[in-house]
Every structure is written in structure tokens, then in C-alpha cells.
Design a protein around this motif. Structure first.
Motif, PDB file in Angstrom:
ATOM      1  N   GLY A 135       0.840  -1.194   0.000  1.00 20.90           N
ATOM      2  CA  GLY A 135       0.000   0.000   0.000  1.00 20.90           C
ATOM      3  C   GLY A 135       0.868   1.234   0.000  1.00 20.90           C
ATOM      4  N   GLU A 136       0.261   2.373  -0.268  1.00 18.29           N
ATOM      5  CA  GLU A 136       1.026   3.608  -0.408  1.00 18.29           C
ATOM      6  C   GLU A 136       1.440   4.223   0.925  1.00 18.29           C
ATOM      7  OE1 GLU A 136       2.290   5.130  -3.241  1.00 18.29           O
ATOM      8  OE2 GLU A 136       1.765   3.113  -3.917  1.00 18.29           O
ATOM      9  N   TYR A 137       0.654   3.999   1.988  1.00 21.21           N
ATOM     10  CA  TYR A 137       0.866   4.734   3.230  1.00 21.21           C
ATOM     11  C   TYR A 137       1.377   3.821   4.346  1.00 21.21           C
ATOM     12  CZ  TYR A 137      -2.146   7.829   0.564  1.00 21.21           C
ATOM     13  OH  TYR A 137      -2.684   8.589  -0.429  1.00 21.21           O
ATOM     14  N   PRO A 138       2.561   4.101   4.894  1.00 16.38           N
ATOM     15  CA  PRO A 138       3.144   3.251   5.937  1.00 16.38           C
ATOM     16  C   PRO A 138       2.235   3.051   7.150  1.00 16.38           C
ATOM     17  CG  PRO A 138       4.808   4.747   5.096  1.00 16.38           C
ATOM     18  CD  PRO A 138       3.499   5.174   4.481  1.00 16.38           C
ATOM     19  N   LEU A 139       1.553   4.114   7.595  1.00 15.36           N
ATOM     20  CA  LEU A 139       0.686   3.989   8.768  1.00 15.36           C
ATOM     21  C   LEU A 139      -0.484   3.045   8.487  1.00 15.36           C
ATOM     22  CD1 LEU A 139       0.523   7.610  10.225  1.00 15.36           C
ATOM     23  CD2 LEU A 139       1.581   5.592  11.257  1.00 15.36           C
ATOM     24  N   VAL A 140      -1.038   3.122   7.278  1.00 19.88           N
ATOM     25  CA  VAL A 140      -2.151   2.244   6.916  1.00 19.88           C
ATOM     26  C   VAL A 140      -1.657   0.809   6.812  1.00 19.88           C
ATOM     27  CG1 VAL A 140      -3.869   1.730   5.145  1.00 19.88           C
ATOM     28  CG2 VAL A 140      -3.369   4.107   5.741  1.00 19.88           C
ATOM     29  N   ARG A 141      -0.494   0.613   6.184  1.00 21.27           N
ATOM     30  CA  ARG A 141       0.068  -0.746   6.098  1.00 21.27           C
ATOM     31  C   ARG A 141       0.297  -1.308   7.489  1.00 21.27           C
ATOM     32  NH1 ARG A 141       3.857   1.507   2.296  1.00 21.27           N
ATOM     33  NH2 ARG A 141       5.559   1.031   3.763  1.00 21.27           N
ATOM     34  N   ALA A 142       0.802  -0.477   8.397  1.00 22.86           N
ATOM     35  CA  ALA A 142       1.074  -0.946   9.759  1.00 22.86           C
ATOM     36  C   ALA A 142      -0.204  -1.415  10.440  1.00 22.86           C
ATOM     37  CB  ALA A 142       1.731   0.165  10.570  1.00 22.86           C
ATOM     38  N   ALA A 143      -1.315  -0.733  10.175  1.00 19.28           N
ATOM     39  CA  ALA A 143      -2.598  -1.137  10.765  1.00 19.28           C
ATOM     40  C   ALA A 143      -3.028  -2.499  10.239  1.00 19.28           C
ATOM     41  CB  ALA A 143      -3.661  -0.086  10.472  1.00 19.28           C
ATOM     42  N   TYR A 144      -2.886  -2.712   8.934  1.00 16.70           N
ATOM     43  CA  TYR A 144      -3.234  -4.011   8.360  1.00 16.70           C
ATOM     44  C   TYR A 144      -2.326  -5.112   8.904  1.00 16.70           C
ATOM     45  CZ  TYR A 144      -6.008  -1.494   4.859  1.00 16.70           C
ATOM     46  OH  TYR A 144      -6.918  -0.697   4.221  1.00 16.70           O
ATOM     47  N   VAL A 145      -1.043  -4.801   8.999  1.00 18.20           N
ATOM     48  CA  VAL A 145      -0.085  -5.791   9.512  1.00 18.20           C
ATOM     49  C   VAL A 145      -0.439  -6.186  10.935  1.00 18.20           C
ATOM     50  CG1 VAL A 145       2.304  -6.074  10.298  1.00 18.20           C
ATOM     51  CG2 VAL A 145       1.835  -5.172   8.008  1.00 18.20           C
ATOM     52  N   ARG A 146      -0.761  -5.216  11.760  1.00 15.75           N
ATOM     53  CA  ARG A 146      -1.104  -5.511  13.155  1.00 15.75           C
ATOM     54  C   ARG A 146      -2.361  -6.373  13.231  1.00 15.75           C
ATOM     55  NH1 ARG A 146      -1.479  -1.099  18.094  1.00 15.75           N
ATOM     56  NH2 ARG A 146      -1.932  -2.601  19.758  1.00 15.75           N
ATOM     57  N   LEU A 147      -3.354  -6.065  12.407  1.00  9.04           N
ATOM     58  CA  LEU A 147      -4.590  -6.847  12.404  1.00  9.04           C
ATOM     59  C   LEU A 147      -4.325  -8.285  11.979  1.00  9.04           C
ATOM     60  CD1 LEU A 147      -7.711  -7.144  12.444  1.00  9.04           C
ATOM     61  CD2 LEU A 147      -7.692  -6.308  10.085  1.00  9.04           C
ATOM     62  N   ILE A 148      -3.611  -8.461  10.887  1.00  8.20           N
ATOM     63  CA  ILE A 148      -3.356  -9.807  10.361  1.00  8.20           C
ATOM     64  C   ILE A 148      -2.452 -10.602  11.290  1.00  8.20           C
ATOM     65  CG2 ILE A 148      -2.316 -11.076   8.441  1.00  8.20           C
ATOM     66  CD1 ILE A 148      -3.211  -8.657   6.657  1.00  8.20           C
ATOM     67  N   ALA A 149      -1.450  -9.941  11.845  1.00  9.95           N
ATOM     68  CA  ALA A 149      -0.526 -10.626  12.751  1.00  9.95           C
ATOM     69  C   ALA A 149      -1.227 -11.105  14.018  1.00  9.95           C
ATOM     70  CB  ALA A 149       0.639  -9.709  13.115  1.00  9.95           C
ATOM     71  N   GLY A 150      -2.372 -10.507  14.342  1.00 14.81           N
ATOM     72  CA  GLY A 150      -3.117 -10.933  15.524  1.00 14.81           C
ATOM     73  C   GLY A 150      -3.851 -12.240  15.342  1.00 14.81           C
ATOM     74  N   ASP A 151      -3.904 -12.741  14.108  1.00 11.99           N
ATOM     75  CA  ASP A 151      -4.536 -14.032  13.850  1.00 11.99           C
ATOM     76  C   ASP A 151      -3.510 -15.135  14.079  1.00 11.99           C
ATOM     77  OD1 ASP A 151      -5.415 -16.434  12.438  1.00 11.99           O
ATOM     78  OD2 ASP A 151      -6.969 -15.188  11.540  1.00 11.99           O
ATOM     79  N   PRO A 152      -3.767 -16.058  15.003  1.00 21.11           N
ATOM     80  CA  PRO A 152      -2.770 -17.087  15.316  1.00 21.11           C
ATOM     81  C   PRO A 152      -2.491 -18.040  14.160  1.00 21.11           C
ATOM     82  CG  PRO A 152      -4.872 -17.579  16.379  1.00 21.11           C
ATOM     83  CD  PRO A 152      -4.985 -16.190  15.819  1.00 21.11           C
ATOM     84  N   GLY A 153      -3.357 -18.031  13.149  1.00 20.35           N
ATOM     85  CA  GLY A 153      -3.146 -18.923  12.016  1.00 20.35           C
ATOM     86  C   GLY A 153      -2.377 -18.302  10.872  1.00 20.35           C
ATOM     87  N   LEU A 154      -1.975 -17.021  11.023  1.00 21.04           N
ATOM     88  CA  LEU A 154      -1.283 -16.314   9.957  1.00 21.04           C
ATOM     89  C   LEU A 154      -0.001 -15.672  10.467  1.00 21.04           C
ATOM     90  CD1 LEU A 154      -4.376 -14.454   8.428  1.00 21.04           C
ATOM     91  CD2 LEU A 154      -3.281 -16.515   7.521  1.00 21.04           C
ATOM     92  N   SER A 155       0.893 -15.362   9.564  1.00 28.64           N
ATOM     93  CA  SER A 155       2.095 -14.620   9.918  1.00 28.64           C
ATOM     94  C   SER A 155       2.360 -13.596   8.816  1.00 28.64           C
ATOM     95  CB  SER A 155       3.303 -15.552  10.082  1.00 28.64           C
ATOM     96  OG  SER A 155       3.581 -16.222   8.864  1.00 28.64           O
TER      97      SER A 155
END
Length: 226
Positions: free
Chosen positions: A15-35
Motif C-alpha cells: 500500500g502507499e501509506y506506511p501507517l495504513v500498512r502498519a494497521a493491516y499488519v497488526r490486524l493480520i498478525a493478531g490471527d494465530p493462524g497467519l504470519s
């Protein structure tokens, strides 16, 4: 008793915006089945360089209030192949959504949806299934209603053909349909030929359009929103 721990699917976020990417990363990383495999800007070369160890790519295609240009988007999708791509966008223009699918996205999540929808869409594309919600298809194909007589053509389909129509509407490919129904790829192709002839359609996308414009009873509508 010891055993190896299954490797969790790894997600690349672009994505274009680091802050937005960081939000998606934090959400996805919170799923124990994903990395998380990593994150990068929406640049084809950056995506290509980040593909090692990546199983699925989540692409935020919005930039400065507009979606990416089609050439850039197509290049990003090409760099991601053969990994599935899930697109995030705030734009619900029907031509734009159709373009995203045509260029190779396996799923689309509109940004007004909840985080849970994003995660369900991500799991769907990881499983090789398309994520296209009924509400989205209504936006894309809502103006393509058929005359009432066309609905009667559904009665000409056999029970097996109706099953295949339902699976096509979920975005499954021939091999996936064959595995789901315990039949051969060749048999699926033969059924699709018969379905196309009976419904007077010429492509899978046109079949999906037909399905969603005539399925007022919900017969073929994927159960995405419960």
C-alpha cells in the motif's frame, strides 16, 4: 510426543501509506493462524522483491483518494503471481471492480466493511476461493437484469448443473469444482458447456452476472454475509 509445527501462511501487505500498512499488519498478525511475510509500497519491483516466502498478497489499491492506474495494478498482480491477491479498496464503481477481477485479483474487500470481513476474505483466497460478496456483485451487475423469461431457463438445469453454477458463483476453478463434487475436470467442462448453452452465456463472468441477476430467491447466492 514431538512433531513439527505446521507453517503458518505468510501474508505480504502492500500500500502507499506506511501507517495504513502498519494497521493491516497488526490486524493480520493478531490471527494465530497467519504470519506476516513483510510490507512494501505499491511498486511492482518492491512487490517482486518481497515475494520470497509469501503465500498471499493483500494490496491496498487506493492512493490520494483515487485507485491505482490499471497498468500499475496489473504489474503488481503480475509480480505477485502465482500467489493469490486480495484487494482492499474504498471505490465501489462497478467498472473498477470488474477491472480488478479481470486483472487477476482473487478477492475484493471494500473498506467500509469490518475487520472480520477482511480476515474471512483473506482465508478464502488462501484456500483458493474467490471472495466476492453478494452486495459487491449487486453493485457490479445490478443493472444487468434479464427479462423474466430467463429465470425459467434455470428449470432446464439438472441438479448437478445447478451445483456447478453455485460453485462457479463462488469463484471456484474447474479443478476445485471437480474436487468438491468428486468428479473429473473433463466432466466439469462438459457440464459447463451444457450450462452455457442452456443459459445462453459465453463466459464464467457472464454466468456469474446471470446468476446474480436472476437469483432473487437466493438459490445460487454464496452465503458470504452471515
Amino acid at each position: 510426543m514431538s512433531g513439527s509445527v505446521p507453517r503458518r501462511p505468510r501474508v505480504l501487505v502492500t500500500g502507499e501509506y506506511p501507517l495504513v500498512r502498519a494497521a493491516y499488519v497488526r490486524l493480520i498478525a493478531g490471527d494465530p493462524g497467519l504470519s506476516i511475510a513483510g510490507e512494501c509500497a505499491n511498486h511492482p519491483q518492491a512487490v517482486a522483491e518481497a515475494m520470497t516466502g509469501t503465500d498471499v498478497v493483500v494490496v491496498d489499491v487506493d492512493c490520494d483518494g483515487r485507485p491505482l492506474g490499471v497498468p500499475t495494478m496489473a504489474a503488481i498482480f503480475a509480480a505477485a503471481r502465482p500467489r493469490p491477491v486480495l484487494v482492499l479498496t474504498a471505490h465501489d464503481d462497478q467498472q473498477w471492480l470488474a477491472t480488478i477481477l479481470r486483472e487477476g485479483a482473487l478477492g475484493i474487500v471494500l473498506k467500509h466493511r469490518t475487520a472480520d470481513v477482511l480476515m474471512r476474505g483473506l482465508r478464502a483466497v488462501l484456500a483458493g476461493e474467490a471472495w466476492i460478496e453478494p452486495s459487491m456483485l449487486t453493485l457490479m451487475f445490478g443493472g444487468a437484469a434479464k427479462p423474466p423469461r430467463d429465470a425459467q431457463l434455470l428449470d432446464t438445469l439438472t441438479p448437478r448443473e445447478r451445483e456447478i453454477v453455485a460453485l462457479v458463483s463462488l469463484g471456484l476453478k474447474n479443478k476445485q469444482i471437480a474436487e468438491r463434487l468428486f468428479i473429473s475436470d473433463t466432466t466439469v467442462r462438459h457440464h459447463l458447456t451444457s450450462i452455457f448453452n442452456k443459459l445462453s452465456v459465453t463466459s464464467r463472468l457472464e454466468l456469474m452476472r446471470y446468476t446474480y441477476s436472476t437469483a432473487g430467491s437466493g438459490t445460487f447466492v454464496p452465503d458470504r454475509e452471515r
